[in-house]
Every structure is written in structure tokens, then in C-alpha cells.
Design an enzyme around this catalytic site. Structure first.
Site, PDB file in Angstrom:
ATOM      1  CB  ILE A   1     -25.127  59.509  48.823  1.00 40.27           C
ATOM      2  CG1 ILE A   1     -24.807  60.882  47.949  1.00 40.27           C
ATOM      3  CG2 ILE A   1     -24.244  59.281  49.900  1.00 40.27           C
ATOM      4  CD1 ILE A   1     -25.070  62.073  48.528  1.00 40.27           C
TER       5      ILE A   1
ATOM      6  CG  HIS B   1     -30.078  52.676  57.253  1.00 42.07           C
ATOM      7  ND1 HIS B   1     -29.805  53.469  58.508  1.00 42.07           N
ATOM      8  CD2 HIS B   1     -29.106  52.240  56.636  1.00 42.07           C
ATOM      9  CE1 HIS B   1     -28.285  53.342  58.561  1.00 42.07           C
ATOM     10  NE2 HIS B   1     -27.888  52.795  57.692  1.00 42.07           N
ATOM     11  CG  MET B   2     -33.042  46.276  54.489  1.00 47.66           C
ATOM     12  SD  MET B   2     -34.708  45.675  54.289  1.00 47.66           S
ATOM     13  CE  MET B   2     -35.017  45.231  55.736  1.00 47.66           C
TER      14      MET B   2
ATOM     15  CB  VAL C   1     -27.054  57.253  58.968  1.00 47.98           C
ATOM     16  CG1 VAL C   1     -28.294  58.468  59.131  1.00 47.98           C
ATOM     17  CG2 VAL C   1     -26.206  57.989  57.976  1.00 47.98           C
TER      18      VAL C   1
END
Ligand code: AMP
Length: 118
Positions: A32, A101-102, A97
Site C-alpha cells: 500500500i 512476509h517477503m 506487520v
């Protein structure tokens, strides 16, 4: 169980996101707040909070993240020029977060990996 983040809601399509790829193990969607012309997050559907929480049973899903990263990079047209994959872990790693995640970053020359402090 770790606490769910906004990424679980994106994976379940409960909130909008620009999802580029999804299968039973992994979801890839646009960041985002992009930090490069291409900035995509590749996320295991299973909630794993950080790299510290990875177990041997996660190996298949984590390996699959690389397969998907290469696939998405090709689809985005940045594979040949190259790109950067980043996984932040915890406070010092700059993780915001807490759903592993990558980051897939590319579309321009990204420069040195870390800001020099000297
Ligand atoms: P990290 O600092 O490695 O935890 O990165 C978290 C990333 O998630 C940041 O680059 C954020 O811009 C991105 N992000 C946070 N919320 C959303 C969202 N709702 N949709 C897409 N990307 C998000």
C-alpha cells in the site's frame, strides 16, 4: 496462536487489496506504500508471526514463496533487470506487520542494501 494482522483479512479477501497471485499456500499483493516502482508482498496464508516462529513444517510454504516471487517478478517484467527480496524480522529488523512476509522490490536500480552510517 499469534494475533491476526490485517494480512489475514487480505488473504481471506475481507478487505480490499490488489492481489496479484493466490493459491492454497501463498498470497501476493501490492504494498500500500510502495518504496519502488514495483513493491509486492508475498505472504504465507498460514499466520506465522516472524522468521523466529518458523518451524520445519513451514518449509514447503516458505520455499513456495520464492517460486511465487520469481513468477511474479517475471509477470511484472522486472526479472531480467533484477530485484530485491527482503524479509524483516522483529524490532531491529524494522518489521511493522507481524505476519511473516517477503517484500519484492524492483523497477529501478535499488542502490546499496543498507544505509551506510559511517
Ligand atoms: P514490514 O515493515 O516488513 O512489516 O512491512 C510491512 C509492509 O506492509 C509495509 O511496507 C506496509 O506498507 C505494508 N502494508 C501495511 N498495510 C497494508 C495493506 N493494508 N495493504 C498492503 N500493504 C500494506
Amino acid at each position: 496462536m499469534p494475533e491476526e494482522t490485517i494480512f489475514s483479512k487480505i488473504i481471506r479477501r475481507e478487505i480490499p487489496a490488489s492481489i496479484l497471485f493466490q493459491d492454497d499456500r501463498v498470497t501476493a499483493f501490492e504494498d500500500i506504500r510502495p518504496q519502488a516502482p514495483t513493491h509486492i508482498l508475498i505472504v504465507p496464508n498460514k499466520l506465522i508471526a516472524t522468521v523466529n516462529d518458523v518451524t520445519p513444517e513451514d518449509e514447503a510454504a516458505l520455499g513456495h514463496m520464492f517460486v511465487v516471487a520469481a513468477q511474479v517478478a517475471r509477470a511484472q517484467g522486472i526479472a531480467e533487470d533484477g530485484y530485491r527480496l527482503i524479509i524483516n524480522c522483529g524490532d531491529h529488523g524494522g518489521q511493522e506487520v507481524y505476519h511473516l512476509h517477503m517484500h519484492l522490490l524492483g523497477g529501478r536500480r535499488l542502490g546499496p542494501m543498507l544505509m551506510r552510517r559511517d
